[in-house]
Write a protein that holds these residues in place. Structure first.
Motif: not given
Length: 285
Positions: A140-143, A150-154, A256-260
């Motif tokens: 997760v940290r890496l993403a 890299e301008k991509v959604e984690p 995953i967005d929901g979890a965030f």
């Protein structure tokens, strides 16, 4: 009265009758049925028991390497010049001339705590894929690091990792895809070389994720949408059938967005409750 087996005489020699061969054939058939039933039962048990699958398909040496590399990422040992050496790492790969996980991309800053949303993502993914929270936290940290650079959604990166490798950095496919995002090193060798000329590995978590993110960004730009870009990512641009891949990735991204969001909502509510308690205590005094 004694019973004797009937025999036939062929060219002066006695041979067993058909009854013997029939019995033997029936015995073989029964053994085959029993073997099939046993195999089906074993497969059913493996499919229903994730822990048993892990024990069967992931040997102790692989687990040891996995644990060592994740520990290295989590602790950031590479920053102090420490390198983990394993039997697998000692062997040079055909794709790159360096070790399994080159030192250049091993350091991971763990000084900052995860946000409430990132913690909730870690918890959700660890449970979903039966992977230790410590290992998932590193990914997760890496993403979030790679996604920002890299301008991509984690969360899109994390969704692709989930669908492609189920959070196993040593995953490999029969067609040659490797690592967290199942990148094809033979096809994308130029991207690996650009990151670390002559010293790269598709199994290095950060290298693999960076190249995967670059591919997604490039394909999204070419096709005009994330969904179409994901079709290219899975190879549908060549063979035409994406197997519902974009939908699977985007559905997981949504969870995953929901979890965030859930993590931040809980944290905000707890913070508000603490402020309320402090304010009440202050007014009473």
């Amino acid at each position: 009265m004694k019973q004797y087996e009937t025999v036939l005489s062929v060219n002066g020699q006695q041979v067993p009758s058909q009854s013997f061969f029939k019995s033997f054939r029936n015995a073989l058939t029964g053994l085959g049925v029993a073997t099939s039933v046993f195999s089906a039962g074993a497969v059913a048990i493996l499919l229903s028991n994730a822990e048993l699958r892990s024990q069967v398909f992931f040997s102790a040496p692989v687990q040891a390497v996995f644990a060592a590399e994740i520990d290295l990422l989590s602790a950031g040992l590479a920053a102090s010049g420490v390198q983990v050496v394993s039997t697998a790492a000692a062997a040079q790969t055909k794709q790159g001339s360096g070790s399994l996980v080159p030192v250049k991309f091993n350091a991971l800053d763990t000084s900052k705590p995860l946000t409430a949303g990132q913690r909730q993502i870690t918890s959700y993914l660890a449970k979903r894929y039966s992977v230790s929270p410590e290992a998932v936290e590193s990914i997760v940290r890496l993403a979030y690091k790679v996604g920002k650079e890299e301008k991509v959604e984690p969360t899109l990166i994390l969704a692709v990792v989930g669908i492609e490798s189920s959070y196993n950095p040593f995953a490999a496919s029969p067609v040659g895809a490797r690592g967290l995002m199942q990148v094809m090193p033979k096809i994308h060798k130029d991207k690996f070389e650009a990151l670390s000329p002559g010293d790269w590995s598709p199994l290095n978590p950060e290298m693999n994720m960076r190249v995967g993110a670059k591919i997604i960004r490039e394909y999204t730009r070419r096709t005009g949408s994330v969904s179409a870009g994901l079709r290219w990512y899975v190879g549908a641009a060549i063979h035409g059938n994406d197997g519902g891949y974009p939908g699977k990735v985007l559905a997981l991204k949504s969870r995953i967005d929901g979890a965030f969001q859930q993590g931040h909502m809980v944290a905000s509510r707890e913070k508000a409750e603490k402020v309320s308690v402090v304010a009440t205590t202050g007014s009473e005094s």
